[in-house]
Design a protein around this motif. Structure first.
Motif, PDB file in Angstrom:
ATOM      1  N   ASP A   1       9.061 -16.433 -33.296  1.00 45.33           N
ATOM      2  CA  ASP A   1       9.698 -16.267 -34.595  1.00 45.33           C
ATOM      3  C   ASP A   1       9.521 -17.550 -35.410  1.00 45.33           C
ATOM      4  O   ASP A   1       8.631 -18.345 -35.139  1.00 45.33           O
ATOM      5  N   TRP A   2      10.403 -17.767 -36.357  1.00 47.91           N
ATOM      6  CA  TRP A   2      10.229 -18.895 -37.276  1.00 47.91           C
ATOM      7  C   TRP A   2      10.820 -20.197 -36.740  1.00 47.91           C
ATOM      8  O   TRP A   2      10.732 -21.224 -37.394  1.00 47.91           O
ATOM      9  N   SER A   3      11.447 -20.179 -35.587  1.00 49.29           N
ATOM     10  CA  SER A   3      12.153 -21.382 -35.156  1.00 49.29           C
ATOM     11  C   SER A   3      11.824 -21.860 -33.751  1.00 49.29           C
ATOM     12  O   SER A   3      11.920 -23.056 -33.473  1.00 49.29           O
ATOM     13  N   ALA A   4      11.467 -20.971 -32.829  1.00 46.72           N
ATOM     14  CA  ALA A   4      11.242 -21.372 -31.441  1.00 46.72           C
ATOM     15  C   ALA A   4       9.913 -22.109 -31.305  1.00 46.72           C
ATOM     16  O   ALA A   4       8.850 -21.553 -31.565  1.00 46.72           O
ATOM     17  N   LYS A   5       9.975 -23.367 -30.877  1.00 46.56           N
ATOM     18  CA  LYS A   5       8.775 -24.184 -30.667  1.00 46.56           C
ATOM     19  C   LYS A   5       8.934 -24.962 -29.370  1.00 46.56           C
ATOM     20  O   LYS A   5       9.965 -25.610 -29.160  1.00 46.56           O
ATOM     21  N   ARG A   6       7.921 -24.945 -28.530  1.00 46.84           N
ATOM     22  CA  ARG A   6       8.033 -25.560 -27.215  1.00 46.84           C
ATOM     23  C   ARG A   6       8.252 -27.069 -27.300  1.00 46.84           C
ATOM     24  O   ARG A   6       8.873 -27.661 -26.419  1.00 46.84           O
ATOM     25  N   GLU A   7       7.781 -27.707 -28.368  1.00 45.54           N
ATOM     26  CA  GLU A   7       7.993 -29.153 -28.495  1.00 45.54           C
ATOM     27  C   GLU A   7       9.458 -29.492 -28.783  1.00 45.54           C
ATOM     28  O   GLU A   7       9.856 -30.660 -28.711  1.00 45.54           O
ATOM     29  N   ASP A   8      10.264 -28.481 -29.102  1.00 44.48           N
ATOM     30  CA  ASP A   8      11.697 -28.705 -29.334  1.00 44.48           C
ATOM     31  C   ASP A   8      12.523 -28.612 -28.056  1.00 44.48           C
ATOM     32  O   ASP A   8      13.745 -28.765 -28.099  1.00 44.48           O
ATOM     33  N   ALA A   9      11.892 -28.330 -26.917  1.00 45.43           N
ATOM     34  CA  ALA A   9      12.628 -28.279 -25.648  1.00 45.43           C
ATOM     35  C   ALA A   9      13.243 -29.651 -25.376  1.00 45.43           C
ATOM     36  O   ALA A   9      12.553 -30.673 -25.455  1.00 45.43           O
ATOM     37  N   GLN A  10      14.539 -29.684 -25.054  1.00 44.23           N
ATOM     38  CA  GLN A  10      15.253 -30.951 -24.912  1.00 44.23           C
ATOM     39  C   GLN A  10      16.545 -30.736 -24.140  1.00 44.23           C
ATOM     40  O   GLN A  10      16.978 -29.587 -23.929  1.00 44.23           O
ATOM     41  N   PRO A  11      17.199 -31.811 -23.704  1.00 40.11           N
ATOM     42  CA  PRO A  11      18.505 -31.671 -23.056  1.00 40.11           C
ATOM     43  C   PRO A  11      19.535 -31.128 -24.044  1.00 40.11           C
ATOM     44  O   PRO A  11      19.450 -31.380 -25.252  1.00 40.11           O
ATOM     45  N   LEU A  12      20.492 -30.387 -23.532  1.00 35.50           N
ATOM     46  CA  LEU A  12      21.553 -29.814 -24.358  1.00 35.50           C
ATOM     47  C   LEU A  12      22.909 -30.312 -23.871  1.00 35.50           C
ATOM     48  O   LEU A  12      23.069 -30.735 -22.728  1.00 35.50           O
ATOM     49  N   LEU A  13      23.876 -30.275 -24.780  1.00 32.91           N
ATOM     50  CA  LEU A  13      25.258 -30.637 -24.452  1.00 32.91           C
ATOM     51  C   LEU A  13      26.089 -29.378 -24.287  1.00 32.91           C
ATOM     52  O   LEU A  13      25.922 -28.407 -25.042  1.00 32.91           O
ATOM     53  N   PHE A  14      27.000 -29.383 -23.306  1.00 32.05           N
ATOM     54  CA  PHE A  14      27.884 -28.257 -23.059  1.00 32.05           C
ATOM     55  C   PHE A  14      29.308 -28.764 -22.853  1.00 32.05           C
ATOM     56  O   PHE A  14      29.514 -29.810 -22.240  1.00 32.05           O
ATOM     57  N   LYS A  15      30.265 -28.024 -23.350  1.00 25.38           N
ATOM     58  CA  LYS A  15      31.673 -28.363 -23.148  1.00 25.38           C
ATOM     59  C   LYS A  15      32.460 -27.078 -22.912  1.00 25.38           C
ATOM     60  O   LYS A  15      32.621 -26.261 -23.817  1.00 25.38           O
ATOM     61  N   VAL A  16      32.914 -26.885 -21.684  1.00 21.59           N
ATOM     62  CA  VAL A  16      33.710 -25.706 -21.337  1.00 21.59           C
ATOM     63  C   VAL A  16      35.145 -25.924 -21.823  1.00 21.59           C
ATOM     64  O   VAL A  16      35.770 -26.934 -21.479  1.00 21.59           O
ATOM     65  N   THR A  17      35.654 -25.009 -22.634  1.00 24.72           N
ATOM     66  CA  THR A  17      37.018 -25.139 -23.158  1.00 24.72           C
ATOM     67  C   THR A  17      37.980 -24.111 -22.575  1.00 24.72           C
ATOM     68  O   THR A  17      39.184 -24.284 -22.669  1.00 24.72           O
ATOM     69  N   GLU A  18      37.453 -23.035 -21.995  1.00 21.85           N
ATOM     70  CA  GLU A  18      38.308 -21.993 -21.410  1.00 21.85           C
ATOM     71  C   GLU A  18      37.698 -21.489 -20.113  1.00 21.85           C
ATOM     72  O   GLU A  18      36.490 -21.262 -20.045  1.00 21.85           O
ATOM     73  N   ARG A  19      38.546 -21.324 -19.110  1.00 20.43           N
ATOM     74  CA  ARG A  19      38.169 -20.632 -17.882  1.00 20.43           C
ATOM     75  C   ARG A  19      39.343 -19.752 -17.491  1.00 20.43           C
ATOM     76  O   ARG A  19      40.439 -20.245 -17.258  1.00 20.43           O
ATOM     77  N   THR A  20      39.116 -18.455 -17.420  1.00 18.88           N
ATOM     78  CA  THR A  20      40.162 -17.524 -17.044  1.00 18.88           C
ATOM     79  C   THR A  20      39.585 -16.505 -16.068  1.00 18.88           C
ATOM     80  O   THR A  20      38.390 -16.507 -15.773  1.00 18.88           O
ATOM     81  N   GLU A  21      40.452 -15.625 -15.599  1.00 15.27           N
ATOM     82  CA  GLU A  21      39.983 -14.585 -14.693  1.00 15.27           C
ATOM     83  C   GLU A  21      39.134 -13.548 -15.401  1.00 15.27           C
ATOM     84  O   GLU A  21      38.495 -12.720 -14.762  1.00 15.27           O
ATOM     85  N   ARG A  22      39.093 -13.599 -16.736  1.00 18.99           N
ATOM     86  CA  ARG A  22      38.290 -12.638 -17.494  1.00 18.99           C
ATOM     87  C   ARG A  22      37.067 -13.273 -18.139  1.00 18.99           C
ATOM     88  O   ARG A  22      36.377 -12.629 -18.923  1.00 18.99           O
TER      89      ARG A  22
END
Length: 571
Positions: free
Chosen positions: A284-305
Motif C-alpha cells: 500500500d502507500w505506507s508499508a516499507k521494509r526500510e521502516d522496520a524498527q524496534p517498537l515501544l509497548f505499554k500494557v495498561t490493562e490485564r483482566t480475565e477478559r
C-alpha cells in the motif's frame, strides 16, 4: 494492521493438557491459587461486566498453579562457565525477550479463571451481506449453524441439521420465509418449529420432536452476533460496543475474509505491527521494509477478559496507538489525531475473528475514520476489498505452516517462540491470556499450556509453486480447470462469495466482457465485408476499443478471483 495503514493516515512502525516442559503437568479439578495484583493495571474491558481476576472459579473448570522444573533434554543449552557470566547472560536476555508479566509468573504460578467458550457472543457476518433469498451456513468452533431472514425480515439462527435425517439445512431453500430442507421438504420457521412434513398422512399432527435447536442472534453496529450457550440466557451486556463507530460522521470500509488457519494465529498476526513493513512491503502507500524498527509497548490493562495498552515507534518515543483485545475474539487498534485547527479526529481498525473450525477462521475487518483521505474518493470500494485480500494472502503461506507446527509439535508457544520486547509484547500477552481461559475452550494454544484437538483436522496450505502459478493465470474460481470448486486458497472463495458488492462487481464485469467481445466480433466481421476505407477504419477502431475493454474487464475479474503469487523483493 497493514490494511489500516493503507486506508488511514498512519505511518507503520476430558481432554489432554500439555504444559511447557519447565512446568508441572496440570491435573483436573485442582484449587486455584489467588494472585495479588495491582488493581490499577487490571481494570475490566467492560465497565458493566466487572469481575475480579482472583475470584475462585468452580472446581470443575479451574486448574492448579504450577512451578518451574528443569528444561527437557531436547532443549539442552550450554550453560555459562561461571555464576557471573550466567547472571550477565540472563540480564541480556531480560533486556531482549519478553519476560514474566507478574511476580506469580516468576514463581512459576499460573492464574486461571472461570471461562466457558459458549457463554460468549461471536461475530457471524456483516449484516449487509446476509442473503435475502437463501440460507447461510456458518460455523463457530465445531458447531454448525444456519442463518437466514424469515418472511418479516427477522434474522433466525438454527443448528445446521435437520432433525429428520441430519441433512444440512444450509443446503436447503427459503419458501415463503420458511426454511426448507431439500432432502424431504420439511419446513421450519420462528423458534425452530416444524410447520410442514410432506410425507405425513392427511390430518396427522406434526410431532413436537420435529423441531430444530435455535441460537439467539443480535444485530449490533452492522454485525450479526450469535450467543452460543444452550444453558444460559443471552447476556446482552457482553455484546461489544465500539464508541468510534457510533461517532457522527464516522465512515468505515468493512470486508469479510475466510482464512485457512486457526483464529488464535490470525489474532496474534493482527496484533503484530512489527511484521507489516517486511511482509507487506510496498503493498500500500505506507508499508516499507526500510521502516522496520524496534517498537515501544505499554500494557495498561490485564483482566480475565483480555488486555489493552499503547504502542508506537521507538524512533519517535511516542505511544500514539491504543490496542485492545477482548474475549472471545475482538481486537481493535485506535488512534486520535488533533489537526491544525485543534479539531480531534478518530481512526479505528477493528478485527472480529470467528473460530470456524480446526485450522480455519473467518475475519470481519472494519476500518473507519472521521477524516477520510480525499484520495479515497477516487477509488471504488471493491478496490479496497481486493487490496485487503492481497494483504491476507501475503501472510497466508507462513501462517498456515505455523498452524501445522503448533498441531504437530504439541508444545506451548513459550517453548517455540522467541518473543522480543521490541516487537512481540502483544503476542505474548495474548498467549498468556490463553493460559488463563484455555481450559474452557474446545482446544487452545497458550504461552505455558496447550490442549490440542483430540483428532487434528487436515491443515490447508496456501498455494505455492507451479500449481498456484497456473491457477492464478486464469479466473478459474477454484483451481486448475475448475470453475466452482470451493478452495480457500482462492480469493473468490475467501472473500467475494461473502461480499454482495464484490459479487455484483464481478458479475457486472463478466457481463460487460461478454457484451464487448460480441461487439468486437461483429465489428470485425463488418470491417471485412464493407468496402469503404472510412467504414473499415471506424469499425477497426471500434474493435480495438472493445478488445481493450475486454482486457480491462478480464483484469478486474482476475483481481477478485485468482490466487495471489508473492514476488519477493530484492533490495
Amino acid at each position: 494492521m497493514a490494511i489500516l495503514q493503507a486506508i488511514l493516515p498512519y505511518n507503520p512502525p476430558s481432554k489432554t493438557s500439555f504444559l511447557s516442559t519447565n512446568t508441572k503437568t496440570i491435573r483436573k479439578n485442582p484449587t486455584l491459587i489467588n494472585l495479588s495484583q495491582n488493581p490499577s493495571n487490571y481494570s475490566h474491558l467492560h465497565n458493566n461486566n466487572l469481575k475480579h481476576s482472583n475470584k475462585k472459579p468452580n472446581s470443575s473448570s479451574s486448574l492448579s498453579s504450577t512451578k518451574s522444573q528443569a528444561i527437557a533434554a531436547d532443549n539442552v543449552t550450554v550453560e555459562p562457565s561461571s555464576a557471573e557470566e550466567k547472571e550477565k547472560k540472563n540480564e541480556e536476555d531480560d533486556n531482549v525477550f519478553v519476560g514474566p508479566s507478574s511476580q506469580a509468573e516468576v514463581r512459576g504460578e499460573r492464574e486461571v479463571v472461570d471461562y466457558d467458550w459458549t457463554e460468549e457472543w461471536y461475530p457471524l457476518y456483516l449484516t449487509k451481506n446476509i442473503p435475502n433469498d437463501a440460507p447461510l451456513g456458518l460455523t463457530v468452533f465445531h458447531k454448525q449453524l444456519v442463518l437466514y431472514r424469515d418472511a418479516s425480515g427477522q434474522l433466525r439462527c438454527y443448528e445446521d441439521r435437520c432433525p429428520h435425517r441430519l441433512a444440512k439445512l444450509s443446503e436447503g431453500q427459503l419458501v415463503d420465509g420458511r426454511l426448507e430442507c431439500l432432502y424431504h421438504g420439511w419446513q421450519f420457521e420462528g423458534e425452530g418449529k416444524c410447520v410442514k412434513i410432506p410425507q405425513l398422512p392427511a390430518g396427522a399432527k406434526i410431532p413436537k420432536q420435529a423441531c430444530v435447536r435455535t441460537y439467539e442472534v443480535r444485530d449490533s453496529q452492522g454485525v450479526v452476533w450469535v450467543w452460543m450457550s444452550q444453558r444460559s440466557p443471552p447476556n446482552g451486556s457482553k455484546i461489544p460496543w465500539f464508541e468510534n463507530f457510533a461517532r457522527p460522521g464516522f465512515q468505515d470500509i468493512s470486508t469479510t475474509h475466510e482464512l485457512p488457519y486457526d483464529h488464535s494465529i490470525l489474532l496474534e498476526n493482527l496484533m503484530d505491527p512489527a511484521h507489516v513493513p517486511i511482509s507487506h512491503d510496498r503493498t500500500d502507500w505506507s508499508a516499507k521494509r526500510e521502516d522496520a524498527q524496534p517498537l515501544l509497548f505499554k500494557v495498561t490493562e490485564r483482566t480475565e477478559r483480555g488486555f489493552a495498552g499503547w504502542w508506537g515507534k521507538e524512533s519517535e518515543k511516542s505511544l500514539l496507538n491504543f490496542l485492545r483485545f477482548e474475549a472471545p475474539c475482538v481486537l481493535s487498534n485506535s488512534r486520535e489525531i488533533v489537526d491544525e485547527k485543534g479539531e480531534k479526529h478518530y481512526f479505528s481498525g477493528l478485527f472480529l475473528c470467528r473460530p470456524s473450525g480446526q485450522g480455519k477462521s473467518m475475519l470481519i475487518v472494519r476500518f473507519g475514520t472521521t477524516r477520510r483521505s480525499p484520495l479515497a474518493k477516487f477509488f471504488p470500494t471493491w478496490y479496497f476489498h481486493q487490496n485487503a485480500s492481497k494483504v491476507f494472502e501475503q501472510d497466508m503461506g507462513f501462517l498456515s505452516s505455523q498452524n501445522e507446527v503448533l498441531i504437530t509439535e504439541k508444545r506451548p508457544t513459550k517453548e517455540l517462540y522467541l518473543n522480543l520486547k521490541s516487537s512481540d509484547t502483544w503476542v505474548a500477552e495474548y498467549r498468556k491470556w490463553m493460559d488463563k481461559v484455555g481450559h474452557g475452550m474446545p482446544y487452545h494454544f497458550g504461552h505455558s499450556t496447550i490442549s490440542p484437538p483430540e483428532i487434528p483436522a487436515v491443515i490447508e496450505h496456501a498455494p505455492a509453486g507451479l500449481v498456484a502459478s497456473l491457477s492464478a493465470q486464469s479466473p478459474a474460481k477454484g483451481g486448475v480447470g475448475t470453475m466452482h470448486a470451493p478452495n480457500l486458497a482462492n480469493r473468490y472463495f475467501r472473500h467475494v462469495i461473502h461480499c454482495k458488492e464484490c459479487s455484483g462487481v464481478v458479475k457486472s464485469f463478466e457481463t460487460w466482457k461478454k457484451a464487448l467481445s460480441i461487439i468486437a466480433l461483429v465489428s470485425t466481421g463488418f470491417a471485412i465485408l464493407v468496402s469503404g476505407r472510412q467504414w473499415k477504419a471506424l469499425l477497426l477502431v471500434t474493435t480495438t476499443l472493445c478488445l481493450a475493454g475486454v482486457y480491462a474487464c478480464s483484469a478486474a475479474i482476475a483481481l477478485n478471483t485468482t490466487n495471489f503469487i508473492r514476488t519477493h523483493r530484492r533490495l
